[in-house]
Design a protein around this motif. Structure first.
Motif, PDB file in Angstrom:
ATOM      1  N   GLU A 159       0.803  -1.178   0.067  1.00  0.00           N
ATOM      2  CA  GLU A 159       0.037  -0.032   0.017  1.00  0.00           C
ATOM      3  C   GLU A 159       0.708   1.163   0.155  1.00  0.00           C
ATOM      4  N   GLU A 160       1.964   1.339   0.925  1.00  0.00           N
ATOM      5  CA  GLU A 160       2.762   2.347   0.984  1.00  0.00           C
ATOM      6  C   GLU A 160       3.567   2.447  -0.342  1.00  0.00           C
ATOM      7  N   PHE A 161       4.013   1.181  -1.118  1.00  0.00           N
ATOM      8  CA  PHE A 161       4.718   1.571  -2.300  1.00  0.00           C
ATOM      9  C   PHE A 161       3.901   2.026  -3.343  1.00  0.00           C
ATOM     10  N   ALA A 162       2.633   1.543  -3.289  1.00  0.00           N
ATOM     11  CA  ALA A 162       1.820   2.208  -4.230  1.00  0.00           C
ATOM     12  C   ALA A 162       1.744   3.728  -4.234  1.00  0.00           C
ATOM     13  N   ILE A 163       1.530   4.210  -2.870  1.00  0.00           N
ATOM     14  CA  ILE A 163       1.459   5.731  -2.897  1.00  0.00           C
ATOM     15  C   ILE A 163       3.088   6.331  -3.254  1.00  0.00           C
ATOM     16  N   TYR A 164       3.899   5.509  -2.768  1.00  0.00           N
ATOM     17  CA  TYR A 164       5.095   6.309  -3.665  1.00  0.00           C
ATOM     18  C   TYR A 164       5.090   6.265  -5.218  1.00  0.00           C
ATOM     19  N   GLY A 165       4.792   5.307  -5.614  1.00  0.00           N
ATOM     20  CA  GLY A 165       4.768   5.127  -7.167  1.00  0.00           C
ATOM     21  C   GLY A 165       4.066   6.433  -7.871  1.00  0.00           C
ATOM     22  N   GLU A 166       3.011   6.640  -7.276  1.00  0.00           N
ATOM     23  CA  GLU A 166       1.862   7.820  -7.473  1.00  0.00           C
ATOM     24  C   GLU A 166       2.764   9.099  -7.364  1.00  0.00           C
ATOM     25  N   LYS A 167       3.186   9.318  -6.080  1.00  0.00           N
ATOM     26  CA  LYS A 167       3.749  10.514  -5.844  1.00  0.00           C
ATOM     27  C   LYS A 167       5.149  10.864  -6.438  1.00  0.00           C
ATOM     28  N   ALA A 168       6.118   9.660  -6.898  1.00  0.00           N
ATOM     29  CA  ALA A 168       6.973   9.843  -7.309  1.00  0.00           C
ATOM     30  C   ALA A 168       6.923  10.292  -8.791  1.00  0.00           C
ATOM     31  N   GLY A 169       6.213   9.702  -9.606  1.00  0.00           N
ATOM     32  CA  GLY A 169       5.599  10.189 -10.906  1.00  0.00           C
ATOM     33  C   GLY A 169       5.129  11.685 -11.047  1.00  0.00           C
ATOM     34  N   LYS A 170       4.527  11.846  -9.951  1.00  0.00           N
ATOM     35  CA  LYS A 170       4.268  13.408 -10.055  1.00  0.00           C
ATOM     36  C   LYS A 170       5.393  14.353  -9.778  1.00  0.00           C
ATOM     37  N   ALA A 171       6.377  13.811  -8.879  1.00  0.00           N
ATOM     38  CA  ALA A 171       7.487  14.563  -8.498  1.00  0.00           C
ATOM     39  C   ALA A 171       8.475  14.835  -9.735  1.00  0.00           C
ATOM     40  N   ARG A 172       8.090  14.284 -10.787  1.00  0.00           N
ATOM     41  CA  ARG A 172       8.987  14.433 -12.025  1.00  0.00           C
ATOM     42  C   ARG A 172       9.044  15.973 -12.372  1.00  0.00           C
ATOM     43  N   GLY A 173       7.706  16.602 -12.299  1.00  0.00           N
ATOM     44  CA  GLY A 173       7.574  18.012 -12.747  1.00  0.00           C
ATOM     45  C   GLY A 173       8.499  18.295 -13.964  1.00  0.00           C
ATOM     46  N   ASP A 174       9.324  19.444 -14.020  1.00  0.00           N
ATOM     47  CA  ASP A 174       9.817  19.734 -15.081  1.00  0.00           C
ATOM     48  C   ASP A 174      11.441  19.408 -15.015  1.00  0.00           C
ATOM     49  N   HIS A 175      11.844  18.601 -14.263  1.00  0.00           N
ATOM     50  CA  HIS A 175      13.297  18.039 -13.856  1.00  0.00           C
ATOM     51  C   HIS A 175      13.567  17.473 -15.088  1.00  0.00           C
ATOM     52  N   PRO A 176      14.786  17.497 -15.544  1.00  0.00           N
ATOM     53  CA  PRO A 176      15.357  16.992 -16.814  1.00  0.00           C
ATOM     54  C   PRO A 176      15.794  15.452 -16.834  1.00  0.00           C
ATOM     55  N   ILE A 177      14.675  14.716 -16.283  1.00  0.00           N
ATOM     56  CA  ILE A 177      14.930  13.227 -16.323  1.00  0.00           C
ATOM     57  C   ILE A 177      14.740  12.311 -17.550  1.00  0.00           C
ATOM     58  N   THR A 178      15.865  11.527 -17.746  1.00  0.00           N
ATOM     59  CA  THR A 178      15.520  10.576 -18.917  1.00  0.00           C
ATOM     60  C   THR A 178      15.584   9.155 -18.103  1.00  0.00           C
ATOM     61  N   PRO A 179      14.416   8.476 -18.246  1.00  0.00           N
ATOM     62  CA  PRO A 179      14.489   7.032 -17.840  1.00  0.00           C
ATOM     63  C   PRO A 179      15.080   5.890 -18.629  1.00  0.00           C
ATOM     64  N   LEU A 180      16.208   5.554 -18.220  1.00  0.00           N
ATOM     65  CA  LEU A 180      17.093   4.417 -18.960  1.00  0.00           C
ATOM     66  C   LEU A 180      16.571   3.118 -18.871  1.00  0.00           C
ATOM     67  N   ALA A 181      16.315   2.720 -17.610  1.00  0.00           N
ATOM     68  CA  ALA A 181      15.698   1.520 -17.311  1.00  0.00           C
ATOM     69  C   ALA A 181      14.524   1.672 -15.935  1.00  0.00           C
ATOM     70  N   PHE A 182      13.429   0.868 -16.136  1.00  0.00           N
ATOM     71  CA  PHE A 182      12.276   1.279 -15.075  1.00  0.00           C
ATOM     72  C   PHE A 182      11.805  -0.052 -14.964  1.00  0.00           C
ATOM     73  N   TYR A 183      12.172  -0.926 -14.009  1.00  0.00           N
ATOM     74  CA  TYR A 183      11.665  -2.211 -13.501  1.00  0.00           C
ATOM     75  C   TYR A 183      11.437  -3.237 -14.813  1.00  0.00           C
ATOM     76  N   GLY A 184      12.488  -3.240 -15.593  1.00  0.00           N
ATOM     77  CA  GLY A 184      12.474  -4.075 -16.757  1.00  0.00           C
ATOM     78  C   GLY A 184      12.999  -5.576 -16.087  1.00  0.00           C
ATOM     79  N   GLN A 185      13.121  -6.477 -17.212  1.00  0.00           N
ATOM     80  CA  GLN A 185      13.652  -7.783 -16.844  1.00  0.00           C
ATOM     81  C   GLN A 185      14.774  -7.599 -16.668  1.00  0.00           C
ATOM     82  N   LEU A 186      15.398  -8.319 -15.294  1.00  0.00           N
ATOM     83  CA  LEU A 186      16.886  -8.151 -14.751  1.00  0.00           C
ATOM     84  C   LEU A 186      17.316  -9.382 -14.330  1.00  0.00           C
ATOM     85  N   GLU A 187      18.789  -9.318 -14.325  1.00  0.00           N
ATOM     86  CA  GLU A 187      19.447 -10.561 -14.256  1.00  0.00           C
ATOM     87  C   GLU A 187      20.631 -10.368 -13.319  1.00  0.00           C
ATOM     88  N   THR A 188      20.429 -10.665 -11.887  1.00  0.00           N
ATOM     89  CA  THR A 188      21.632 -10.348 -10.927  1.00  0.00           C
ATOM     90  C   THR A 188      22.932 -11.218 -11.208  1.00  0.00           C
TER      91      THR A 188
END
Length: 98
Positions: free
Chosen positions: A16-45
């Protein structure tokens, strides 16, 4: 010189808290110059502790990365991330391209 903020999610502890984070973090992007290069894609440790998820964000400078990370909007979102999941977060400066 570019900079990268890397989020390594070890585990979700409160969905539940993590879902709130996801919503608020998305809104926090604002006008900041962010380029997502990877976003929870398939990974291999390949080494070290197993990761549950990874995000890599590119910024034009370390200062721009701090501008976003230290912003009141992201700091508000971060409080929910801390309650909802275990993460490692690093800021690394890129290399100068010739």
């Amino acid at each position: 010189m570019s900079a990268y903020v890397i989020f390594i999610r070890d585990k979700i502890t409160n969905p539940e808290e993590f879902a709130i984070y996801g919503e608020k973090a998305g809104k926090a992007r604002g006008d900041h110059p962010i380029t997502p290069l990877a976003f929870y894609g398939q990974l291999e440790t390949l080494e070290g502790p197993e990761a549950d998820g990874v995000v890599v964000l590119e910024f034009p400078t370390v200062e721009a990365a701090h501008g976003w990370y230290d912003s009141p909007e992201y700091q508000e979102a971060k409080q929910h991330r801390l309650k909802g999941a275990e993460y490692r977060v690093v800021l690394v400066q890129g290399v100068e391209q010739s």
